[in-house]
Design an enzyme around this catalytic site. Structure first.
Site, mmCIF file in Angstrom:
data_model
loop_
_atom_site.group_PDB
_atom_site.id
_atom_site.type_symbol
_atom_site.label_atom_id
_atom_site.label_comp_id
_atom_site.label_asym_id
_atom_site.label_seq_id
_atom_site.Cartn_x
_atom_site.Cartn_y
_atom_site.Cartn_z
ATOM 1 N N LYS A 1 -9.370 7.161 -19.143
ATOM 2 C CA LYS A 1 -9.811 7.695 -20.432
ATOM 3 C C LYS A 1 -8.707 7.541 -21.491
ATOM 4 C CE LYS A 1 -13.360 8.665 -17.920
ATOM 5 N NZ LYS A 1 -13.521 9.965 -17.278
ATOM 6 N N ASP B 1 -6.980 19.368 -14.213
ATOM 7 C CA ASP B 1 -7.437 18.059 -14.659
ATOM 8 C C ASP B 1 -7.190 18.013 -16.166
ATOM 9 O OD1 ASP B 1 -8.869 15.869 -15.629
ATOM 10 O OD2 ASP B 1 -10.461 16.060 -14.137
ATOM 11 N N ARG C 1 0.832 -1.205 0.000
ATOM 12 C CA ARG C 1 0.000 0.000 0.000
ATOM 13 C C ARG C 1 0.870 1.259 0.000
ATOM 14 N NH1 ARG C 1 -1.803 2.090 4.452
ATOM 15 N NH2 ARG C 1 -2.068 0.073 5.461
ATOM 16 N N TYR D 1 -16.078 18.013 -14.378
ATOM 17 C CA TYR D 1 -16.459 16.639 -14.098
ATOM 18 C C TYR D 1 -17.318 16.627 -12.836
ATOM 19 C CZ TYR D 1 -16.235 11.628 -13.909
ATOM 20 O OH TYR D 1 -16.583 10.297 -13.903
HETATM 21 C C1 LIG Z 1 -13.693 10.375 -16.008
HETATM 22 C C2 LIG Z 1 -13.156 11.651 -15.516
HETATM 23 C C3 LIG Z 1 -12.787 11.807 -14.174
HETATM 24 C C4 LIG Z 1 -12.944 10.688 -13.151
HETATM 25 O O1 LIG Z 1 -12.088 9.622 -13.403
HETATM 26 P P1 LIG Z 1 -12.417 8.111 -12.953
HETATM 27 O O2 LIG Z 1 -11.245 7.360 -13.485
HETATM 28 O O3 LIG Z 1 -13.726 7.734 -13.544
HETATM 29 O O4 LIG Z 1 -12.477 8.110 -11.457
HETATM 30 C C5 LIG Z 1 -12.278 13.024 -13.794
HETATM 31 N N1 LIG Z 1 -12.149 14.051 -14.654
HETATM 32 C C6 LIG Z 1 -12.505 13.942 -15.937
HETATM 33 C C7 LIG Z 1 -12.347 15.119 -16.843
HETATM 34 C C8 LIG Z 1 -13.023 12.749 -16.418
HETATM 35 O O5 LIG Z 1 -13.386 12.652 -17.705
#
Ligand SMILES: *Cc1c(COP(=O)(O)O)cnc(C)c1O
Length: 388
Positions: A208, A183, A54, A107
């Site tokens: 993604k 992000d 961990r 998001y």
């Molecule tokens: C999908 C997404 C997230 C969240 O990510 P997960 O892997 O689903 O937890 C955060 N920010 C953006 C822009 C996203 O498209």
């Protein structure tokens, strides 16, 4: 790992392929091993060796090195069990009793996490139009209200595709004493590298584009600042939102083809956006690569390419948008984005989506299929959607 032995100044497309490889040894493997061990042999006071999986485990390292290098950081990234786990750790960099300034379109789970944290800590979440630089700067230094400790940026935003002036905003945040977190899921490190534009932390939903095949959930946080990295690492260790070894390995395998996938899907997204803008059954199209996009020039100046996401509003409103998602045969009607397969979703079907997002807006994530096949399927579905 042998990142130190790589030539200097490699392009990100090359980094995605060459970083995070085992040392070159005759007869040795070209890919890293998956190590399945929850604990490590150790005695007496630990001295830098691996202790417990961990805290740290070697299967993360190749992926962490590669994502760190892609974002132009001298430090490896930290991988998390999901994008949200990385985002939660980054949000906790905000000080109690302060404000997090965040895009009004972002998001959804990020905004929920920020609001929940603000409630716990007597803080506030101040929503802004992230494309309006003056408004963001004003929100960073309000006449009344809590001082900002974190500026949260998405660019392009989900799902409205507003493009932020990251260098100007990061400079203003620094001056106001706030950290900037970007992000970078939509743009990918091939599209923009926010650390080089003044941001303190970059987070990714690796789920993604980075992993790219819709088969793994994973997240990452990257920073150039050793102190911030220690805080994020401490949060990961205590919160326990760690990546599994198989998921880490799968994500790195997907990441190897990032440049090919992004080049193809970006080119197709721009081509589809141009054609859709002239389609008689389309009432509106948005993509940062279109001259009609309000921040087209900013995107051209700050980004490398315009991303693989576009939005579309069909003639006929929300009913036509829903009908379209049922008429497509190639595009996958689903939430999420960034996979090799093209997908689309009417965002307001989700009750939590911002009311400023139009009811009839479809978000399209363009994959790597042949663009003519994608076009034919969309064109057919647009016509069928008119018949109810
Ligand atoms: C999908 C997404 C997230 C969240 O990510 P997960 O892997 O689903 O937890 C955060 N920010 C953006 C822009 C996203 O498209």
């Amino acid at each position: 790992m042998s990142t130190e032995n790589l030539p200097e100044r490699l392009s990100p497309a090359t980094v995605a392929v060459a970083a995070g490889r085992p040392d070159r040894v005759k007869g040795g493997p070209v890919n890293p091993a998956v190590v399945l061990s929850s604990t490590y042999v150790s005695t007496r006071e630990p001295g830098g060796e691996l202790l417990y999986a961990r805290y740290d485990t070697e299967t993360w390292h190749p992926l962490e090195e590669t994502i760190g290098a892609l974002e132009g950081s001298a430090l490896p990234a930290l991988v998390f069990s999901s994008g949200m786990a990385a985002i939660d750790a980054a949000l906790r960099l905000a000080a109690p009793g302060t404000a997090v300034v965040a895009p009004r379109h972002a998001y959804l789970a990020t905004l929920t996490a920020a609001r929940e944290q603000a409630q716990r800590e007597g803080s506030e979440v101040r929503l802004v139009d992230i494309a309006d630089t003056d408004a963001v700067v004003a929100a960073l230094r309000p006449a009344d209200g809590a001082a900002a400790s974190v500026l949260w940026i998405e660019s392009p935003t989900n799902p409205m595709l507003e493009v932020a002036d990251v260098p100007a905003l990061a400079a203003a945040a620094r001056e106001a004493g706030a950290l900037t977190v970007v992000d970078n899921t939509f743009a990918t490190p091939l599209g923009q590298r926010p650390l080089g534009q003044g941001a303190d932390v970059v987070v990714h939903s690796v789920t993604k584009f980075l992993a790219g095949h819709s088969d793994v959930l994973l997240g990452a946080a990257v920073t150039d600042d050793a102190g911030l990295r220690r805080r994020l690492h401490a949060r990961r260790t205590t919160g326990g939102a760690i990546a599994g070894p198989w998921e880490s390995w799968l994500a790195l395998r997907g990441l190897r083809t990032l440049a090919l996938r992004v080049e193809r899907s970006q080119a197709s997204a721009l081509e589809l956006a141009r054609r859709l803008e002239r389609h008689p059954l389309v009432a509106g199209v948005s993509h940062p690569g279109l001259p009609s996009h309000p921040q087209h020039e900013r995107a051209t100046a700050l980004m490398n390419g315009y991303g693989s996401i576009l939005t579309l509003r069909p003639v006929g409103g929300a009913a036509a948008a829903d009908a379209l998602t049922e008429a497509v045969r190639l595009w996958v009607p689903a939430t999420s984005l960034g996979g090799v397969e093209s997908s689309l979703e009417r965002r307001r079907r989700l009750a939590a989506e911002a009311p400023t997002v139009p009811e009839d807006l479809l978000r399209l994530s363009v994959g790597i299929e042949d663009v003519e096949d994608l076009w034919a399927d969309l064109d057919r579905a647009l016509r069928l959607a008119q018949q109810g």
